[in-house]
Design a protein around this motif. Structure first.
Motif, PDB file in Angstrom:
ATOM      1  N   LEU A 239       0.827  -1.201   0.000  1.00 39.71           N
ATOM      2  CA  LEU A 239       0.000   0.000   0.000  1.00 39.71           C
ATOM      3  C   LEU A 239       0.865   1.257   0.000  1.00 39.71           C
ATOM      4  N   ILE A 240       1.830   1.336   0.928  1.00 45.21           N
ATOM      5  CA  ILE A 240       2.646   2.544   1.053  1.00 45.21           C
ATOM      6  C   ILE A 240       3.478   2.768  -0.205  1.00 45.21           C
ATOM      7  N   SER A 241       3.900   1.685  -0.847  1.00 45.07           N
ATOM      8  CA  SER A 241       4.725   1.820  -2.049  1.00 45.07           C
ATOM      9  C   SER A 241       3.943   2.399  -3.230  1.00 45.07           C
ATOM     10  N   GLN A 242       2.594   2.446  -3.125  1.00 40.24           N
ATOM     11  CA  GLN A 242       1.793   3.042  -4.193  1.00 40.24           C
ATOM     12  C   GLN A 242       2.025   4.544  -4.294  1.00 40.24           C
ATOM     13  N   GLU A 243       2.398   5.167  -3.172  1.00 40.44           N
ATOM     14  CA  GLU A 243       2.571   6.620  -3.139  1.00 40.44           C
ATOM     15  C   GLU A 243       3.956   6.996  -3.649  1.00 40.44           C
ATOM     16  N   PHE A 244       4.071   8.220  -4.161  1.00 42.77           N
ATOM     17  CA  PHE A 244       5.361   8.710  -4.598  1.00 42.77           C
ATOM     18  C   PHE A 244       6.305   8.807  -3.405  1.00 42.77           C
ATOM     19  N   SER A 245       7.602   8.640  -3.665  1.00 42.58           N
ATOM     20  CA  SER A 245       8.571   8.412  -2.597  1.00 42.58           C
ATOM     21  C   SER A 245       8.596   9.517  -1.549  1.00 42.58           C
ATOM     22  N   LEU A 246       8.545  10.771  -1.971  1.00 46.70           N
ATOM     23  CA  LEU A 246       8.703  11.864  -1.015  1.00 46.70           C
ATOM     24  C   LEU A 246       7.443  12.134  -0.201  1.00 46.70           C
ATOM     25  N   THR A 247       6.328  11.539  -0.553  1.00 50.11           N
ATOM     26  CA  THR A 247       5.086  11.771   0.194  1.00 50.11           C
ATOM     27  C   THR A 247       4.506  10.477   0.766  1.00 50.11           C
ATOM     28  N   GLN A 248       5.327   9.443   0.850  1.00 47.93           N
ATOM     29  CA  GLN A 248       4.838   8.183   1.399  1.00 47.93           C
ATOM     30  C   GLN A 248       4.406   8.320   2.848  1.00 47.93           C
ATOM     31  N   HIS A 249       5.063   9.203   3.586  1.00 44.91           N
ATOM     32  CA  HIS A 249       4.698   9.383   4.995  1.00 44.91           C
ATOM     33  C   HIS A 249       3.293   9.968   5.141  1.00 44.91           C
ATOM     34  N   ASN A 250       2.833  10.741   4.155  1.00 45.30           N
ATOM     35  CA  ASN A 250       1.468  11.281   4.229  1.00 45.30           C
ATOM     36  C   ASN A 250       0.434  10.164   4.129  1.00 45.30           C
ATOM     37  N   LEU A 251       0.676   9.203   3.238  1.00 41.03           N
ATOM     38  CA  LEU A 251      -0.237   8.063   3.122  1.00 41.03           C
ATOM     39  C   LEU A 251      -0.182   7.214   4.385  1.00 41.03           C
ATOM     40  N   ALA A 252       1.031   7.017   4.932  1.00 37.55           N
ATOM     41  CA  ALA A 252       1.161   6.241   6.175  1.00 37.55           C
ATOM     42  C   ALA A 252       0.413   6.916   7.322  1.00 37.55           C
ATOM     43  N   THR A 253       0.483   8.239   7.382  1.00 40.70           N
ATOM     44  CA  THR A 253      -0.217   8.986   8.438  1.00 40.70           C
ATOM     45  C   THR A 253      -1.725   8.805   8.327  1.00 40.70           C
ATOM     46  N   ALA A 254      -2.237   8.781   7.096  1.00 38.63           N
ATOM     47  CA  ALA A 254      -3.684   8.659   6.891  1.00 38.63           C
ATOM     48  C   ALA A 254      -4.207   7.271   7.227  1.00 38.63           C
ATOM     49  N   VAL A 255      -3.391   6.243   6.984  1.00 35.82           N
ATOM     50  CA  VAL A 255      -3.869   4.863   7.113  1.00 35.82           C
ATOM     51  C   VAL A 255      -3.576   4.259   8.485  1.00 35.82           C
ATOM     52  N   ALA A 256      -2.468   4.652   9.105  1.00 36.49           N
ATOM     53  CA  ALA A 256      -2.001   3.987  10.330  1.00 36.49           C
ATOM     54  C   ALA A 256      -3.048   3.906  11.444  1.00 36.49           C
ATOM     55  N   PRO A 257      -3.865   4.946  11.703  1.00 39.45           N
ATOM     56  CA  PRO A 257      -4.839   4.833  12.803  1.00 39.45           C
ATOM     57  C   PRO A 257      -5.873   3.738  12.595  1.00 39.45           C
ATOM     58  N   SER A 258      -6.052   3.273  11.376  1.00 43.03           N
ATOM     59  CA  SER A 258      -7.062   2.257  11.094  1.00 43.03           C
ATOM     60  C   SER A 258      -6.480   0.861  10.938  1.00 43.03           C
TER      61      SER A 258
END
Length: 484
Positions: free
Chosen positions: A408-427
């Motif tokens: 899932l995280i690898s779907q995002e562009f490299s420099l903004t992967q942390h934004n996707l991780a931030t959105a998904v991690a609580p769930s």
């Protein structure tokens, strides 16, 4: 489907191979069944083994610039590479006659469909080889037609918005002409799922509070193809159908409200590859005088002909996802009246690191997470897509495997992967094994930011040695501070 070829000889002993497939095309997640037919003449032949191989890959290549500044961009990605030994007995000869060897391969549940674009291609090839000692091997191959999973497309369409609004001021800051507001909203009997041959209806509202006239207005479906290589993106955009508004001319300080119907033409379905992607927009485009064209855009999903349009609108989608009674099969039947079941990878068990205390074992094989991966991978705004999917599903305890989470995280562009991780991690129920897996796919520039985003949600921080074992010496002090 049948392909014949591969004449071979060993001391003038010819034979011929042909491949028969159980069906002419397959859906992502299907079993590819077929038979290899080997015809050997009366003299017989000796062979080491007979092997069938399924390969799927996507690639792209294009050049930019000219002369000394010309640069070529290339990328490739292996989707599937499976082999199966159909026969192996070097001590035995293949006597004259016809031999039939059945084979079966499992396509990945998220396999992108067969596709050919201007600079990229997604292809699947099934090849069979007879290994002949001291002679040229006999070979036969056939290209497979792979269709996308229709229920993944339907699920992704459920996550798309049904309304788009844009306000802009024609002209520049020194000569702003006042605001123009565009609103495009799907009617109650339409949805973001585009089904070829079916109508789609849109309610349009143009509020022109500027000093400029809107010279023309059009509603269109736009197909965008993207190809990614070496940090660059090649984009092709084409209008597949369009309708001009009856009252497209909107004078200054006036408005226009009307409904528009388009018939969806036959076009290739949405493609969600790692390198090659195809997606569609439903757009309201206006042309103000003495200004650039502006658009209000609704993301849409193109499915296969013959499918049924969505009945449940995304704005009305408040049904809780079904309970998964069999953790090896995705059970989104209400989204998938047509299409195959999806087999999920075998469960991954998190093992505690002795002598530390055991941690809570997680049943990571969460089928819903495969749907989330498909939804996120098929759009550019991945963070918003993930947030919308999680909010509508109402689930806050997803239990993916480490591999699924990393995918899932690898779907995002490299420099903004942390934004996707931030959105998904609580769930998501996360462990140190998940963190190690995602750091292995995250870029060097963003991996520590990704770890910071998910660290508060890791349930077995005592097992952080799993992460340390997969990082460099220079990062270990930072990891220690993150887990303090």
């Amino acid at each position: 489907a049948e392909y014949m070829g591969g004449n071979f000889s060993m001391f003038a002993v010819p034979a011929q191979l042909s491949i028969q497939l159980a069906q002419p095309q397959f859906f992502a997640g299907d079993q590819v069944h077929g038979t290899l037919i080997c015809v050997v003449n009366a003299a017989g032949a000796k062979a080491r083994n007979i092997v069938a191989i399924l390969r799927g890959s996507e690639s792209c290549s294009w050049s930019e610039g000219s002369g000394d500044n010309k640069r070529r961009y290339n990328a490739s990605y292996e989707i599937v590479n499976q082999s199966q030994v159909l026969w192996s007995d070097p001590s035995q000869r293949l006597e004259g006659g016809e031999y039939r060897f059945p084979f079966s391969f499992q396509l990945p549940a998220d396999a992108p469909p067969t596709f050919r674009g201007s600079v990229g291609i997604i292809s699947y090839v099934l090849a069979c080889t007879v290994d002949i000692p001291w002679a040229r091997d006999a070979e036969a191959s056939t290209v497979l037609t792979i269709l996308p999973s229709t229920h993944v497309l339907r699920t992704f369409a459920q996550a798309q918005p049904t309304i788009s609004q844009k306000t802009f001021s024609p002209g520049c800051c020194c000569c702003a002409a006042g605001p123009i507001t565009l609103t495009a909203k799907l009617s109650d009997d339409s949805s973001p799922l585009l089904v070829p041959g079916h109508p789609i209806r849109l309610h349009i509202d143009i509020q022109n509070n500027s000093s400029r006239n809107v010279q023309s207005s059009v509603v269109l479906i736009r197909k965008i193809s993207e190809f990614h290589a070496n940090g660059r993106t090649h984009t092709d955009a084409v209008t597949v159908t369009s309708v001009e508004l009856g009252n497209g001319l909107v004078p200054s300080n006036q408005s226009n409200t009307e409904s528009v119907t388009l018939t969806v033409p036959v076009s290739e379905p949405t493609v969600n590859g790692k390198i090659c992607r195809v997606y569609y927009h439903l757009e309201l485009e206006v042309n103000p005088s003495w200004a650039l064209r502006q658009r209000a855009t609704i993301p849409t999903v193109m499915t296969l002909p013959g499918q049924q349009p969505l009945v449940t609108r995304p704005s009305d989608f408040d049904v809780a996802p079904p309970q998964i009674t069999n953790p090896t099969v995705t059970q989104f039947s209400q989204f998938a009246p047509v299409g195959p079941s999806h087999v999920v990878p075998a469960p991954f068990v998190v093992s505690p690191q002795p002598p530390q205390p055991p941690v809570q074992q997680v049943s990571e094989n969460d089928a819903m997470f495969d749907q989330l991966i498909a939804v996120v991978g098929a759009t550019n705004d991945k963070v918003n897509a993930a947030t919308t999917f999680l909010a509508r599903s109402g689930s806050n305890q997803l239990r993916p495997s480490p591999e699924q989470f990393a995918n899932l995280i690898s779907q995002e562009f490299s420099l903004t992967q942390h934004n996707l991780a931030t959105a998904v991690a609580p769930s998501v129920v996360l462990t140190c094994a998940h963190a190690a897996a995602v750091m292995s796919v995250a870029s060097f520039a963003s991996r520590m930011d990704v770890l910071r985003a998910i660290a508060p949600y890791i349930i077995d921080k005592q097992n952080r040695q799993i992460i340390l074992d997969n990082t460099g010496i220079l990062e270990r002090d930072e990891i220690a501070r993150i887990f303090q």
